[in-house]
Design a protein around this motif. Structure first.
Motif, PDB file in Angstrom:
ATOM      1  N   GLU A   1       7.634 -22.800  16.205  1.00  0.00           N
ATOM      2  CA  GLU A   1       6.127 -22.884  15.563  1.00  0.00           C
ATOM      3  C   GLU A   1       6.035 -22.815  13.898  1.00  0.00           C
ATOM      4  OE1 GLU A   1       1.878 -21.028  16.437  1.00  0.00           O
ATOM      5  OE2 GLU A   1       3.914 -20.510  17.587  1.00  0.00           O
ATOM      6  N   GLY A   2       5.552 -23.711  13.384  1.00  0.00           N
ATOM      7  CA  GLY A   2       5.218 -23.658  11.824  1.00  0.00           C
ATOM      8  C   GLY A   2       6.465 -24.345  11.181  1.00  0.00           C
ATOM      9  N   ASP A   3       7.589 -24.946  11.829  1.00  0.00           N
ATOM     10  CA  ASP A   3       8.340 -26.172  11.175  1.00  0.00           C
ATOM     11  C   ASP A   3       7.425 -27.271  10.716  1.00  0.00           C
ATOM     12  OD1 ASP A   3      10.550 -24.515  11.764  1.00  0.00           O
ATOM     13  OD2 ASP A   3      11.318 -25.472  13.278  1.00  0.00           O
ATOM     14  N   PRO A   4       7.923 -27.812   9.746  1.00  0.00           N
ATOM     15  CA  PRO A   4       7.068 -29.227   9.516  1.00  0.00           C
ATOM     16  C   PRO A   4       7.612 -30.224  10.324  1.00  0.00           C
ATOM     17  CG  PRO A   4       9.229 -28.668   7.925  1.00  0.00           C
ATOM     18  CD  PRO A   4       8.953 -27.484   8.946  1.00  0.00           C
ATOM     19  N   ILE A   5       6.822 -31.159  10.590  1.00  0.00           N
ATOM     20  CA  ILE A   5       6.967 -32.271  11.408  1.00  0.00           C
ATOM     21  C   ILE A   5       7.387 -33.611  10.657  1.00  0.00           C
ATOM     22  CG2 ILE A   5       5.905 -34.037  13.260  1.00  0.00           C
ATOM     23  CD1 ILE A   5       3.687 -31.874  13.668  1.00  0.00           C
ATOM     24  N   GLU A   6       8.920 -33.637  10.755  1.00  0.00           N
ATOM     25  CA  GLU A   6       9.420 -34.696   9.941  1.00  0.00           C
ATOM     26  C   GLU A   6       9.767 -35.944  10.726  1.00  0.00           C
ATOM     27  OE1 GLU A   6       9.411 -34.571   6.776  1.00  0.00           O
ATOM     28  OE2 GLU A   6       9.398 -32.490   6.481  1.00  0.00           O
ATOM     29  N   SER A   7       9.776 -35.696  12.265  1.00  0.00           N
ATOM     30  CA  SER A   7      10.162 -36.912  12.868  1.00  0.00           C
ATOM     31  C   SER A   7       9.371 -36.932  14.096  1.00  0.00           C
ATOM     32  CB  SER A   7      11.624 -36.775  13.114  1.00  0.00           C
ATOM     33  OG  SER A   7      12.591 -36.511  12.175  1.00  0.00           O
ATOM     34  N   ILE A   8       9.324 -38.140  14.891  1.00  0.00           N
ATOM     35  CA  ILE A   8       8.936 -38.205  16.322  1.00  0.00           C
ATOM     36  C   ILE A   8      10.107 -37.877  17.021  1.00  0.00           C
ATOM     37  CG2 ILE A   8       8.146 -39.827  17.750  1.00  0.00           C
ATOM     38  CD1 ILE A   8       7.068 -41.563  15.829  1.00  0.00           C
ATOM     39  N   ILE A   9       9.933 -36.937  17.907  1.00  0.00           N
ATOM     40  CA  ILE A   9      11.271 -36.538  18.892  1.00  0.00           C
ATOM     41  C   ILE A   9      11.065 -37.288  20.041  1.00  0.00           C
ATOM     42  CG2 ILE A   9      12.389 -34.784  19.874  1.00  0.00           C
ATOM     43  CD1 ILE A   9      11.457 -33.081  17.742  1.00  0.00           C
ATOM     44  N   VAL A  10      11.695 -38.155  20.608  1.00  0.00           N
ATOM     45  CA  VAL A  10      11.758 -38.790  22.013  1.00  0.00           C
ATOM     46  C   VAL A  10      12.517 -38.101  22.792  1.00  0.00           C
ATOM     47  CG1 VAL A  10      11.914 -41.005  23.030  1.00  0.00           C
ATOM     48  CG2 VAL A  10      10.923 -40.921  20.874  1.00  0.00           C
ATOM     49  N   VAL A  11      12.263 -37.797  24.027  1.00  0.00           N
ATOM     50  CA  VAL A  11      13.441 -37.380  25.112  1.00  0.00           C
ATOM     51  C   VAL A  11      14.125 -38.475  25.611  1.00  0.00           C
ATOM     52  CG1 VAL A  11      13.756 -35.895  27.267  1.00  0.00           C
ATOM     53  CG2 VAL A  11      11.811 -35.144  25.457  1.00  0.00           C
ATOM     54  N   ARG A  12      15.299 -38.603  25.609  1.00  0.00           N
ATOM     55  CA  ARG A  12      16.131 -39.703  26.050  1.00  0.00           C
ATOM     56  C   ARG A  12      16.498 -39.281  27.403  1.00  0.00           C
ATOM     57  NH1 ARG A  12      21.170 -40.165  22.954  1.00  0.00           N
ATOM     58  NH2 ARG A  12      21.564 -42.180  23.871  1.00  0.00           N
ATOM     59  N   SER A  13      16.957 -38.316  27.670  1.00  0.00           N
ATOM     60  CA  SER A  13      17.226 -37.668  29.099  1.00  0.00           C
ATOM     61  C   SER A  13      17.055 -35.972  28.997  1.00  0.00           C
ATOM     62  CB  SER A  13      18.544 -38.280  29.304  1.00  0.00           C
ATOM     63  OG  SER A  13      19.701 -37.499  28.578  1.00  0.00           O
ATOM     64  N   GLY A  14      16.866 -35.518  29.977  1.00  0.00           N
ATOM     65  CA  GLY A  14      16.677 -34.082  30.048  1.00  0.00           C
ATOM     66  C   GLY A  14      15.453 -33.616  30.109  1.00  0.00           C
TER      67      GLY A  14
ATOM     68  N   PHE B   1       5.947 -24.588  24.001  1.00  0.00           N
ATOM     69  CA  PHE B   1       5.397 -23.240  24.391  1.00  0.00           C
ATOM     70  C   PHE B   1       4.836 -22.445  23.015  1.00  0.00           C
ATOM     71  CE2 PHE B   1       9.571 -22.257  23.226  1.00  0.00           C
ATOM     72  CZ  PHE B   1       9.430 -21.041  22.870  1.00  0.00           C
ATOM     73  N   ARG B   2       3.982 -21.375  23.275  1.00  0.00           N
ATOM     74  CA  ARG B   2       3.399 -20.466  22.205  1.00  0.00           C
ATOM     75  C   ARG B   2       3.496 -19.080  22.636  1.00  0.00           C
ATOM     76  NH1 ARG B   2      -1.760 -22.509  18.866  1.00  0.00           N
ATOM     77  NH2 ARG B   2      -0.801 -20.880  17.529  1.00  0.00           N
ATOM     78  N   VAL B   3       3.828 -18.184  21.924  1.00  0.00           N
ATOM     79  CA  VAL B   3       4.035 -16.827  22.222  1.00  0.00           C
ATOM     80  C   VAL B   3       2.846 -16.088  21.362  1.00  0.00           C
ATOM     81  CG1 VAL B   3       5.360 -14.615  22.054  1.00  0.00           C
ATOM     82  CG2 VAL B   3       6.372 -17.056  22.274  1.00  0.00           C
TER      83      VAL B   3
ATOM     84  N   MET C   1       1.502 -35.076  13.496  1.00  0.00           N
ATOM     85  CA  MET C   1       2.270 -35.625  12.241  1.00  0.00           C
ATOM     86  C   MET C   1       1.396 -36.214  11.155  1.00  0.00           C
ATOM     87  SD  MET C   1       5.019 -38.977  12.645  1.00  0.00           S
ATOM     88  CE  MET C   1       6.092 -38.137  13.472  1.00  0.00           C
ATOM     89  N   PHE C   2       0.284 -36.647  11.547  1.00  0.00           N
ATOM     90  CA  PHE C   2      -0.623 -37.106  10.462  1.00  0.00           C
ATOM     91  C   PHE C   2      -2.069 -36.203   9.999  1.00  0.00           C
ATOM     92  CE2 PHE C   2       0.662 -40.689  13.021  1.00  0.00           C
ATOM     93  CZ  PHE C   2       1.559 -41.269  12.432  1.00  0.00           C
ATOM     94  N   THR C   3      -1.574 -34.955  10.358  1.00  0.00           N
ATOM     95  CA  THR C   3      -2.529 -33.978   9.817  1.00  0.00           C
ATOM     96  C   THR C   3      -2.166 -33.652   8.508  1.00  0.00           C
ATOM     97  OG1 THR C   3      -1.299 -32.274  10.691  1.00  0.00           O
ATOM     98  CG2 THR C   3      -3.108 -32.960  11.986  1.00  0.00           C
TER      99      THR C   3
ATOM    100  N   TYR D   1       4.343 -27.855  13.252  1.00  0.00           N
ATOM    101  CA  TYR D   1       4.141 -27.705  14.710  1.00  0.00           C
ATOM    102  C   TYR D   1       3.353 -26.431  15.086  1.00  0.00           C
ATOM    103  CZ  TYR D   1       7.924 -31.015  15.340  1.00  0.00           C
ATOM    104  OH  TYR D   1       8.794 -32.287  15.364  1.00  0.00           O
ATOM    105  N   ARG D   2       2.713 -26.714  16.010  1.00  0.00           N
ATOM    106  CA  ARG D   2       1.771 -25.399  16.264  1.00  0.00           C
ATOM    107  C   ARG D   2       2.297 -24.992  17.694  1.00  0.00           C
ATOM    108  NH1 ARG D   2      -0.956 -25.385  11.756  1.00  0.00           N
ATOM    109  NH2 ARG D   2      -2.172 -27.105  11.195  1.00  0.00           N
ATOM    110  N   TYR D   3       3.501 -25.017  17.933  1.00  0.00           N
ATOM    111  CA  TYR D   3       4.172 -24.643  19.100  1.00  0.00           C
ATOM    112  C   TYR D   3       5.705 -24.454  18.680  1.00  0.00           C
ATOM    113  CZ  TYR D   3       4.329 -29.781  19.729  1.00  0.00           C
ATOM    114  OH  TYR D   3       4.375 -31.016  19.391  1.00  0.00           O
ATOM    115  N   SER D   4       6.324 -24.036  19.670  1.00  0.00           N
ATOM    116  CA  SER D   4       8.084 -24.210  19.765  1.00  0.00           C
ATOM    117  C   SER D   4       8.063 -25.002  20.831  1.00  0.00           C
ATOM    118  CB  SER D   4       8.600 -22.583  20.006  1.00  0.00           C
ATOM    119  OG  SER D   4       8.145 -21.798  18.625  1.00  0.00           O
ATOM    120  N   VAL D   5       9.755 -25.453  20.878  1.00  0.00           N
ATOM    121  CA  VAL D   5      10.279 -26.504  21.778  1.00  0.00           C
ATOM    122  C   VAL D   5      11.431 -26.012  22.188  1.00  0.00           C
ATOM    123  CG1 VAL D   5      10.770 -28.743  22.360  1.00  0.00           C
ATOM    124  CG2 VAL D   5       9.069 -28.256  20.613  1.00  0.00           C
ATOM    125  N   GLU D   6      11.534 -25.790  23.589  1.00  0.00           N
ATOM    126  CA  GLU D   6      12.951 -25.328  23.992  1.00  0.00           C
ATOM    127  C   GLU D   6      13.643 -26.331  25.115  1.00  0.00           C
ATOM    128  OE1 GLU D   6      14.906 -21.706  27.147  1.00  0.00           O
ATOM    129  OE2 GLU D   6      12.741 -21.363  25.929  1.00  0.00           O
TER     130      GLU D   6
END
Length: 242
Positions: free
Chosen positions: A63-76, A81-83, A105-107, A112-117
């Motif tokens: 959370e708080g990282d800059p959004i530099e890319s579109i992240i696409v899930v290829r598999s998995g 989440f937020r804490v 991305m366009f704000t 990021y307003r959340y973390s990703v695991e």
């Protein structure tokens, strides 16, 4: 941010290993964000995409990282989440094959307003924000499709909010399972009870008790740990209605 297990640059027309490439079709055809793009626009994005691989448990976004890319899930599977200030985790969403992270991305601050695991071993495709912005400039019709998709996702977000407003745990859980079953990539919902509990705002023991009851009633089956198969959709719909 965790280091990827491996990284590979992808060029248009290259014979890269992609989870979505089937019978010569483009991987972009299976990703909602890109499905309606013109063929030449898809080729442009493929030419500048980058593949990474990550292990289960890796945190790929904080959370708080800059959004530099579109992240696409290829598999998995990955979860957003937020804490809160008390250290309690709240799962916002679980994404699987073909889904993408790009919101915000366009704000103005595009962070990021959340973390990703990662909930499993994951392969991702990353498309840099500047490359996508350039594509929008070159293909104005793409922007209209993007607006339509944002509208659809806002409707889905509203449905999630309505689901969380349901006070009866059994009804709320039934509605969640139906929505999750509709979105999952395969026949099974693959989530730990703790992640389901965090997604629906219920205690893990409440979720466990109701899941067990659904199984006894023949509404679902549990083929294994962290796996749920909905077998009676109409039964769950009846429970989910007010």
């Amino acid at each position: 941010m965790s280091e990827p297990i491996q990284t590979e640059r992808v060029c248009a027309g290259a014979g890269h290993d992609c989870a979505f490439s089937r019978a010569g079709s483009s991987c972009m055809d299976n990703i909602r964000l890109f499905a309606d793009l013109p063929a030449d626009a898809k080729r442009e994005l493929l030419a500048c995409s980058r593949h990474t691989a990550h292990a289960e448990g890796d945190i790929i976004v904080h959370e708080g990282d800059p959004i530099e890319s579109i992240i696409v899930v290829r598999s998995g599977r990955i979860k957003t989440f937020r804490v809160n200030s008390d250290g309690e985790e709240y799962v916002l969403d679980v994404l699987h094959d073909g889904q993408a992270l790009w919101h915000g991305m366009f704000t103005a601050d595009h962070v990021y307003r959340y973390s990703v695991e990662c909930l499993a071993p994951v392969r991702l495709c990353r498309i840099h924000r500047a490359d996508f912005e350039a594509l929008l400039s070159n293909h104005p019709d793409v922007a209209l499709g993007l607006i339509r998709m944002i509208t659809t996702e806002l409707d889905e977000a509203e449905e999630r909010i309505l689901m969380l407003s349901i006070r009866d745990p059994r009804q709320r859980l039934a509605k969640y399972l139906l929505a999750r079953d509709q979105r999952c990539a395969g026949p099974e919902i693959r989530l730990k009870l703790e992640d389901i509990a965090a997604s629906v705002g219920l205690r893990p023991e409440t979720v466990s008790r109701n899941i067990a009851r659904f199984a006894r009633e023949g509404l679902i089956e549990r083929p294994g740990r962290g796996r749920i198969l909905v077998v009676d959709h109409e039964g769950l719909r009846t429970i989910s209605r007010p």
